[in-house]
Design a protein around this motif. Sequence first.
Motif, PDB file in Angstrom:
ATOM      1  N   GLY A  90     -22.261  91.983  56.816  1.00  0.00           N
ATOM      2  CA  GLY A  90     -23.395  92.114  58.098  1.00  0.00           C
ATOM      3  C   GLY A  90     -24.576  93.137  57.908  1.00  0.00           C
ATOM      4  N   ILE A  91     -24.055  94.336  57.116  1.00  0.00           N
ATOM      5  CA  ILE A  91     -25.014  95.134  56.848  1.00  0.00           C
ATOM      6  C   ILE A  91     -26.221  94.673  55.653  1.00  0.00           C
ATOM      7  CG2 ILE A  91     -25.840  97.593  56.270  1.00  0.00           C
ATOM      8  CD1 ILE A  91     -23.377  98.331  57.608  1.00  0.00           C
ATOM      9  N   PHE A  92     -25.776  94.219  54.543  1.00  0.00           N
ATOM     10  CA  PHE A  92     -26.624  93.903  53.607  1.00  0.00           C
ATOM     11  C   PHE A  92     -26.846  92.352  53.404  1.00  0.00           C
ATOM     12  CE2 PHE A  92     -24.666  97.787  52.482  1.00  0.00           C
ATOM     13  CZ  PHE A  92     -25.963  98.774  52.332  1.00  0.00           C
ATOM     14  N   THR A 108     -25.732  90.019  46.713  1.00  0.00           N
ATOM     15  CA  THR A 108     -24.751  90.522  45.633  1.00  0.00           C
ATOM     16  C   THR A 108     -24.986  91.952  45.377  1.00  0.00           C
ATOM     17  OG1 THR A 108     -25.748  89.624  43.972  1.00  0.00           O
ATOM     18  CG2 THR A 108     -24.180  88.179  44.870  1.00  0.00           C
ATOM     19  N   ALA A 109     -26.102  92.330  45.344  1.00  0.00           N
ATOM     20  CA  ALA A 109     -26.592  93.830  45.120  1.00  0.00           C
ATOM     21  C   ALA A 109     -26.789  94.492  46.275  1.00  0.00           C
ATOM     22  CB  ALA A 109     -27.942  93.667  44.053  1.00  0.00           C
ATOM     23  N   ILE A 110     -25.931  95.565  46.291  1.00  0.00           N
ATOM     24  CA  ILE A 110     -26.236  96.610  47.613  1.00  0.00           C
ATOM     25  C   ILE A 110     -27.228  97.546  47.173  1.00  0.00           C
ATOM     26  CG2 ILE A 110     -24.932  98.208  48.760  1.00  0.00           C
ATOM     27  CD1 ILE A 110     -22.524  96.700  48.414  1.00  0.00           C
ATOM     28  N   SER A 111     -28.228  97.557  47.988  1.00  0.00           N
ATOM     29  CA  SER A 111     -29.641  98.435  47.856  1.00  0.00           C
ATOM     30  C   SER A 111     -30.123  98.577  49.262  1.00  0.00           C
ATOM     31  CB  SER A 111     -30.515  97.999  46.864  1.00  0.00           C
ATOM     32  OG  SER A 111     -31.329  96.900  47.542  1.00  0.00           O
ATOM     33  N   LEU A 112     -30.855  99.750  49.512  1.00  0.00           N
ATOM     34  CA  LEU A 112     -31.188 100.344  50.697  1.00  0.00           C
ATOM     35  C   LEU A 112     -32.286  99.297  51.064  1.00  0.00           C
ATOM     36  CD1 LEU A 112     -31.633 104.021  50.212  1.00  0.00           C
ATOM     37  CD2 LEU A 112     -29.914 102.678  51.649  1.00  0.00           C
ATOM     38  N   GLY A 113     -32.990  98.529  50.197  1.00  0.00           N
ATOM     39  CA  GLY A 113     -33.977  97.480  50.500  1.00  0.00           C
ATOM     40  C   GLY A 113     -33.271  96.145  51.239  1.00  0.00           C
ATOM     41  N   ASN A 114     -31.975  95.949  51.249  1.00  0.00           N
ATOM     42  CA  ASN A 114     -31.338  95.037  51.720  1.00  0.00           C
ATOM     43  C   ASN A 114     -30.716  95.305  53.086  1.00  0.00           C
ATOM     44  OD1 ASN A 114     -32.143  93.311  49.423  1.00  0.00           O
ATOM     45  ND2 ASN A 114     -30.116  93.812  48.241  1.00  0.00           N
ATOM     46  N   ILE A 115     -30.884  96.470  53.412  1.00  0.00           N
ATOM     47  CA  ILE A 115     -30.261  96.947  54.703  1.00  0.00           C
ATOM     48  C   ILE A 115     -30.700  96.033  55.963  1.00  0.00           C
ATOM     49  CG2 ILE A 115     -29.980  98.589  56.342  1.00  0.00           C
ATOM     50  CD1 ILE A 115     -29.635 100.676  54.324  1.00  0.00           C
ATOM     51  N   ARG A 116     -29.902  95.510  56.956  1.00  0.00           N
ATOM     52  CA  ARG A 116     -30.482  94.798  58.197  1.00  0.00           C
ATOM     53  C   ARG A 116     -30.142  95.761  59.416  1.00  0.00           C
ATOM     54  NH1 ARG A 116     -26.678  89.553  57.407  1.00  0.00           N
ATOM     55  NH2 ARG A 116     -28.185  88.625  58.904  1.00  0.00           N
ATOM     56  N   PRO A 117     -31.442  96.114  59.688  1.00  0.00           N
ATOM     57  CA  PRO A 117     -31.456  97.220  60.792  1.00  0.00           C
ATOM     58  C   PRO A 117     -30.769  96.814  62.157  1.00  0.00           C
ATOM     59  CG  PRO A 117     -33.814  96.638  60.281  1.00  0.00           C
ATOM     60  CD  PRO A 117     -32.729  95.763  59.280  1.00  0.00           C
ATOM     61  N   PHE A 142     -23.857  97.673  64.899  1.00  0.00           N
ATOM     62  CA  PHE A 142     -22.314  98.226  64.464  1.00  0.00           C
ATOM     63  C   PHE A 142     -22.323  99.709  64.939  1.00  0.00           C
ATOM     64  CE2 PHE A 142     -20.301 100.782  61.223  1.00  0.00           C
ATOM     65  CZ  PHE A 142     -19.237 100.190  61.227  1.00  0.00           C
ATOM     66  N   LEU A 143     -23.081 100.571  64.644  1.00  0.00           N
ATOM     67  CA  LEU A 143     -23.133 101.888  65.256  1.00  0.00           C
ATOM     68  C   LEU A 143     -23.063 101.948  66.721  1.00  0.00           C
ATOM     69  CD1 LEU A 143     -25.582 103.672  63.014  1.00  0.00           C
ATOM     70  CD2 LEU A 143     -23.263 103.716  62.637  1.00  0.00           C
ATOM     71  N   GLY A 144     -23.809 101.235  67.328  1.00  0.00           N
ATOM     72  CA  GLY A 144     -23.323 101.081  68.845  1.00  0.00           C
ATOM     73  C   GLY A 144     -22.085 100.731  69.396  1.00  0.00           C
ATOM     74  N   ALA A 145     -21.708  99.557  68.885  1.00  0.00           N
ATOM     75  CA  ALA A 145     -20.278  99.067  68.852  1.00  0.00           C
ATOM     76  C   ALA A 145     -19.257 100.122  68.831  1.00  0.00           C
ATOM     77  CB  ALA A 145     -20.213  97.719  68.277  1.00  0.00           C
ATOM     78  N   LEU A 146     -19.496 100.787  67.630  1.00  0.00           N
ATOM     79  CA  LEU A 146     -18.358 101.652  67.254  1.00  0.00           C
ATOM     80  C   LEU A 146     -18.442 102.838  68.269  1.00  0.00           C
ATOM     81  CD1 LEU A 146     -16.558 102.435  64.930  1.00  0.00           C
ATOM     82  CD2 LEU A 146     -18.241 103.472  63.937  1.00  0.00           C
ATOM     83  N   ALA A 191     -32.094  90.911  70.501  1.00  0.00           N
ATOM     84  CA  ALA A 191     -32.914  91.562  69.790  1.00  0.00           C
ATOM     85  C   ALA A 191     -33.647  90.585  68.663  1.00  0.00           C
ATOM     86  CB  ALA A 191     -32.076  92.404  68.765  1.00  0.00           C
ATOM     87  N   TYR A 192     -33.147  89.566  68.174  1.00  0.00           N
ATOM     88  CA  TYR A 192     -33.533  88.656  66.940  1.00  0.00           C
ATOM     89  C   TYR A 192     -34.691  87.688  67.822  1.00  0.00           C
ATOM     90  CZ  TYR A 192     -30.993  89.851  62.972  1.00  0.00           C
ATOM     91  OH  TYR A 192     -30.840  90.409  61.938  1.00  0.00           O
ATOM     92  N   ALA A 193     -34.371  87.495  69.090  1.00  0.00           N
ATOM     93  CA  ALA A 193     -35.517  86.567  69.866  1.00  0.00           C
ATOM     94  C   ALA A 193     -36.717  87.304  69.892  1.00  0.00           C
ATOM     95  CB  ALA A 193     -35.027  86.269  71.308  1.00  0.00           C
ATOM     96  N   VAL A 194     -36.566  88.816  70.449  1.00  0.00           N
ATOM     97  CA  VAL A 194     -37.858  89.683  70.380  1.00  0.00           C
ATOM     98  C   VAL A 194     -38.430  89.753  69.122  1.00  0.00           C
ATOM     99  CG1 VAL A 194     -38.384  91.986  70.993  1.00  0.00           C
ATOM    100  CG2 VAL A 194     -36.914  90.912  72.557  1.00  0.00           C
ATOM    101  N   LEU A 195     -37.657  90.014  68.184  1.00  0.00           N
ATOM    102  CA  LEU A 195     -38.369  90.111  66.789  1.00  0.00           C
ATOM    103  C   LEU A 195     -39.047  88.950  66.285  1.00  0.00           C
ATOM    104  CD1 LEU A 195     -35.642  92.159  64.866  1.00  0.00           C
ATOM    105  CD2 LEU A 195     -37.632  93.159  65.746  1.00  0.00           C
ATOM    106  N   SER A 196     -38.371  87.510  66.591  1.00  0.00           N
ATOM    107  CA  SER A 196     -39.023  86.430  66.259  1.00  0.00           C
ATOM    108  C   SER A 196     -40.450  86.104  67.125  1.00  0.00           C
ATOM    109  CB  SER A 196     -38.335  85.273  66.628  1.00  0.00           C
ATOM    110  OG  SER A 196     -38.184  85.046  67.746  1.00  0.00           O
ATOM    111  N   LEU A 197     -40.620  86.719  68.262  1.00  0.00           N
ATOM    112  CA  LEU A 197     -41.676  86.810  69.224  1.00  0.00           C
ATOM    113  C   LEU A 197     -42.722  87.627  68.651  1.00  0.00           C
ATOM    114  CD1 LEU A 197     -40.328  86.722  72.811  1.00  0.00           C
ATOM    115  CD2 LEU A 197     -41.290  84.562  71.431  1.00  0.00           C
ATOM    116  N   LEU A 198     -42.591  88.813  68.213  1.00  0.00           N
ATOM    117  CA  LEU A 198     -43.291  89.866  67.512  1.00  0.00           C
ATOM    118  C   LEU A 198     -43.816  89.371  66.187  1.00  0.00           C
ATOM    119  CD1 LEU A 198     -41.369  92.761  68.564  1.00  0.00           C
ATOM    120  CD2 LEU A 198     -43.497  92.056  69.791  1.00  0.00           C
TER     121      LEU A 198
END
Length: 151
Positions: free
Chosen positions: A94-96, A100-109, A115-119, A143-150
């Motif tokens: 979910g986050i990356f 296959t490679a976990i890096s900060l550039g692959n984070i999905r904000p 996740f943090l809000g739900a937790l 959120a994705y609808a707003v981001l796609s409009l922007l």
Amino acid sequence: TMSEFTDLITIAEMTPGPISINSATFVGTRLSGVGGAVICTLGCIIPSFIICLTLAHFYYKYRNFGGVQTVLAALRPAVVALIASAGLSILLLGIFGGETAISLGNIRPVEVVLFLGALFILRKYKTSAISIIFGSGVVGTAAYAVLSLLA
């Protein structure tokens, strides 16, 4: 044919329930209509049902023996580890994303915030998990609808 197999997988994946039961139902329908669907579905369900029923019978019969409790106690950490591993895999997916490679550039904000809000809501307000799942779906979609409009 390959086309029929693709249809089988597509329909089995998009209908609710385990893929094996959905596939059996689809194949039964294709071969013999509604009767074939019923027979194939029962043929898929009954063996597992019989195995679970047999194991439950033996568990209730022998649950008070020390050896059974020892085996179950020994299995408990393995079960916890399997559940934790599955949870971690889903979290990383979910986050990356599917990378296959976990890096900060692959984070999905969006997913991190969800996740943090739900937790937080789950721990602070003891909200039901189903409400959290539906709420996350609604907020994520918005959120994705707003981001796609922007974009």
